[in-house]
Structures are given as structure tokens and as C-alpha cells.
Design a protein around this motif. Structure first.
Motif, PDB file in Angstrom:
ATOM      1  N   SER A 199      -6.500   2.389   3.957  1.00  0.00           N
ATOM      2  CA  SER A 199      -6.021   2.466   2.665  1.00  0.00           C
ATOM      3  C   SER A 199      -6.855   3.393   1.939  1.00  0.00           C
ATOM      4  O   SER A 199      -6.655   3.183   0.704  1.00  0.00           O
ATOM      5  CB  SER A 199      -6.108   1.359   2.348  1.00  0.00           C
ATOM      6  OG  SER A 199      -7.021   0.873   2.562  1.00  0.00           O
ATOM      7  N   THR A 257      -1.730  -1.661  -5.349  1.00  0.00           N
ATOM      8  CA  THR A 257      -1.787  -2.690  -4.656  1.00  0.00           C
ATOM      9  C   THR A 257      -1.587  -3.558  -4.973  1.00  0.00           C
ATOM     10  O   THR A 257      -1.084  -5.204  -5.301  1.00  0.00           O
ATOM     11  CB  THR A 257      -2.362  -1.972  -3.462  1.00  0.00           C
ATOM     12  OG1 THR A 257      -1.590  -0.621  -3.080  1.00  0.00           O
ATOM     13  CG2 THR A 257      -1.935  -3.679  -2.181  1.00  0.00           C
ATOM     14  N   LEU A 287       0.556  -1.580   0.102  1.00  0.00           N
ATOM     15  CA  LEU A 287       0.438   0.290   0.066  1.00  0.00           C
ATOM     16  C   LEU A 287       0.706   1.162   0.000  1.00  0.00           C
ATOM     17  O   LEU A 287       0.502   2.411  -0.860  1.00  0.00           O
ATOM     18  CB  LEU A 287      -0.797   0.116   1.260  1.00  0.00           C
ATOM     19  CG  LEU A 287      -2.271  -0.724   1.248  1.00  0.00           C
ATOM     20  CD1 LEU A 287      -2.785  -0.491   2.557  1.00  0.00           C
ATOM     21  CD2 LEU A 287      -3.032   0.019   0.260  1.00  0.00           C
ATOM     22  N   SER A 320       2.723   2.134  -2.870  1.00  0.00           N
ATOM     23  CA  SER A 320       1.345   2.456  -4.030  1.00  0.00           C
ATOM     24  C   SER A 320       0.895   3.974  -4.249  1.00  0.00           C
ATOM     25  O   SER A 320      -0.091   3.957  -4.503  1.00  0.00           O
ATOM     26  CB  SER A 320       0.571   1.444  -4.139  1.00  0.00           C
ATOM     27  OG  SER A 320       0.919   0.029  -4.627  1.00  0.00           O
TER      28      SER A 320
END
Length: 371
Positions: free
Chosen positions: A369, A345, A335, A338
């Protein structure tokens, strides 16, 4: 109308369900979104929707959105007025005007910019737009069919595609099954392509496929779907003697002992600290490595030669807990790498977007996220 070579062919239940859905959708003056992997026949589906509709006698206009940059795409779609930009000596009508009272098919829709998406939304909602460089409103009656191989709902969640445009386009969505989910159709399609190629070569008849060739075709996963199958079959037919069944199937035409050697950037044979990039090679040179002979250790060291240290475990150990901790750490690192883009991800972890979402929910990682 369709040519014989363009007919949609198949008997798989998943494919027949798509044809039934198209038959129900075709008479409606509503936008349709066609989704499928590359080579699944999205353009054929769009054409079928047009020719089964009440607009079949009117223009059917096509445009690949990925083939043009934003400025050219805007001009192609909506036209432009004289003097709108350098070289615009006279007014030009766009694809929407050409498709008036007919159908406009936009392929690779996910590649459009926010500006294009905004103008598309207005055309769908109000049936009007302005040409580039113009102020006069142009009204059109166009049925829009759009296609993509992207997961548009995921792109909308990440802010990379307008959610309101997606809502308007998705009156109904035709999702084409990939060829690997239609295995009972593989040989039917293969024989169709083989017979057409036989005619193109002016051979008297097609001798069929051997058992080996048939098994090869059935066992392959076909990432390029029907387009890839067509290429493979046509290649096999033209290379084969017309008097005997096709025996050899060449999936990868690039496979050859004379294939050029892979070029791999060399890595200096020096120790590097954690998270530190290895020194760059002078003058951006690259090393060409022959896979058939291994270079001496003092000549070159590639990244493949650098061994990761194996972790040392202290037993006894709780395998389930350790596995969960490993998965959480790996997901969090992916995560961060990315920039918390969930689609990227998922790609880094070789997961689908929905599989990644499942892991995020499982480990309560969603809050940290979300984009």
C-alpha cells in the motif's frame, strides 16, 4: 494590536497549554506551524505570536494561499519585475518584502504548489528570493508563521508536500484543540459572543441562556468550532427578545419546511451487471424527488431503491476469522479504488490516517500500500 473581540478566551487545560506554548515561542525568530480544524482560531494564534514577539512594532502581513492560483500566489508572495508578464507595467513588491523585519502569516499552506514550496524553502533557509521575471536576489528578514487544517506529515509521506519544507517549518508545531475537546469553554465563549451581539443591537443587557439553550450548546459537537459557535449564538441573540433569556438555538439556518427539494440523478429501472454503470439519462436530465411523497415504481427508481442482496452464511462459522477477512477485503478494495493513496483510502473508510495505518500494520498490508 488585538481588539477586544479578538481576544483568545478559554480556561480548558488543553487551551491554556497552547497559550503557554505561544508565550515561549513568541520571542524566538523561528518559523512556526499552526495546525487546527476550520474555525479553531489559527489566525488569532498567529497574531498572538507576532504581537508577543520582538517584531510587534513591525508589519504583520497575512495571505490566504487557497484564495489565489499558483501564478497569482507567486506574484503576491515574491513580487514581480516590470515586463514579467502581460500587464506588469512596473515593478511590484511582494508580501515578503512588505513583511521585512516583521511577520508573514500564510494560511492554508497545504494548498501551495511544488514551485511555491520550493521558493518558500529557499526564503526560510537563506532569507532570499528573486521576484517573478527578475534575476536580482532580494534579501529579507521575515518570521514565517504558516497554518493548515491538513495532516502535513501524511501529505509529505504521499509526496503531496515537500518533506524538507515541512522539516524547516516545524521548528515547533502549535496544534489547536477543537471546541468539542474544550467543552468547559463553550458557555464562556457563547456568553462573550452574546454580549458583543447585544451591544451591536444596542440592547441594554444580555438576559442569559435558558437551561434548554445551554444544554443544546453543550451537547452539539461543533464541527465548525468557534466560528460556528459565534454564528449560532449571534443568530439566537438577534432573533430573541432582549427581555428574556435565549431559549431557542438554531444550529442549522437552512432548516425549513420550505427548503428547496433535493435534486437526485435518476437511475433507469433496468438490471445492470456487476461493476457496470447504469445507463445515463438522456440530455443529462436530473429528477427532482419530493421526500414527502414517494413516486410510483414505474415513474422513477433511485439508487436508494436498489437493494443489495444479503450474503448467505453457512454455519457454524469462525466469526473472528470471517471478520478479519471482511476487513482485509474491504481495505484492499478501498486502496485500489483510491489508487493506493492512503489519505483518500482513510476518508473512504471513515477512518483517520493513523487508524488506517494501524489496520495496514495489523494485517501486514503496508508493503502493498506504500505510495
Amino acid at each position: 494590536m488585538f481588539s477586544k473581540s479578538d481576544n483568545l478566551i478559554g480556561q480548558a487545560n488543553s487551551f491554556l497549554e497552547i497559550l503557554e506554548q505561544i508565550s515561549q515561542l513568541a520571542p524566538l525568530n523561528k518559523p512556526v506551524l499552526v495546525i487546527g480544524e476550520r474555525g479553531t482560531g489559527k489566525e488569532l494564534i498567529a497574531a498572538r505570536l507576532h504581537y508577543l514577539s520582538q517584531r510587534w512594532e513591525q508589519n504583520y502581513v497575512k495571505l490566504n494561499c487557497a484564495a489565489l492560483n499558483d501564478n497569482l500566489l507567486e506574484s503576491e508572495l515574491f513580487g514581480y519585475e516590470s515586463g514579467a508578464f502581460t500587464g506588469a507595467s512596473k515593478r511590484k513588491e511582494g508580501r515578503f518584502e512588505y513583511a521585512h523585519n516583521g511577520t508573514l502569516f500564510l494560511d492554508e499552506l497545504a494548498n501551495t504548489s511544488a514551485l511555491i514550496q520550493e521558493k518558500l524553502l529557499r526564503v526560510i533557509e537563506y532569507g532570499e528570493f528573486e521576484r517573478v521575471g527578475g534575476t536580482r536576489t532580494v534579501k529579507v528578514d521575515v518570521r514565517l508563521i504558516a497554518a493548515t487544517n491538513e495532516d502535513l506529515p501524511s501529505l509529505a509521506e504521499q509526496g503531496e508536500f515537500r518533506a524538507d519544507l515541512l522539516d524547516r517549518l516545524a521548528f515547533d508545531v502549535v496544534t489547536i484543540p477543537p471546541l468539542r475537546e474544550r467543552r468547559e469553554d463553550i458557555m464562556t465563549l457563547a456568553e462573550h459572543f452574546a454580549i458583543n451581539m447585544t451591544r451591536e443591537l444596542s440592547h441594554e443587557f444580555f438576559s442569559g441562556f435558558s437551561k434548554k439553550a445551554t444544554q443544546t450548546l453543550l451537547d452539539y459537537e461543533w464541527p465548525g468550532n468557534i466560528r460556528e459557535l459565534k454564528n449560532v449564538v449571534e443568530r439566537a441573540v438577534y432573533r430573541n427578545s432582549p427581555s428574556i433569556p435565549v431559549h431557542d438555538i438554531v444550529i442549522d439556518p437552512f432548516e425549513s419546511k420550505y427548503r428547496p427539494k433535493q435534486r437526485i440523478k435518476a437511475v433507469s429501472n433496468v438490471e445492470t451487471k456487476d461493476n457496470q454503470e447504469p445507463p445515463a439519462i438522456a440530455n443529462n436530465e436530473t429528477a427532482t424527488i419530493d421526500k414527502r411523497s414517494k413516486p410510483n415504481d414505474d415513474e422513477i427508481t433511485t439508487s436508494a431503491d436498489i437493494q443489495e442482496p444479503k450474503p448467505n452464511f453457512s454455519f457454524p462459522i469462525d466469526l473472528k476469522s470471517a471478520s478479519q477477512s471482511f476487513e482485509i477485503d474491504l481495505i484492499q478494495q478501498a486502496l485500489a479504488d483510491s489508487q493506493f493513496n492512503q489519505k483518500k483510502t482513510a476518508e473512504k473508510l471513515s477512518l483517520t490516517y493513523h487508524q488506517l495505518r494501524g489496520y495496514l500494520k495489523k494485517y501486514n498490508l503496508l508493503e502493498n500500500s506504500e505510495n
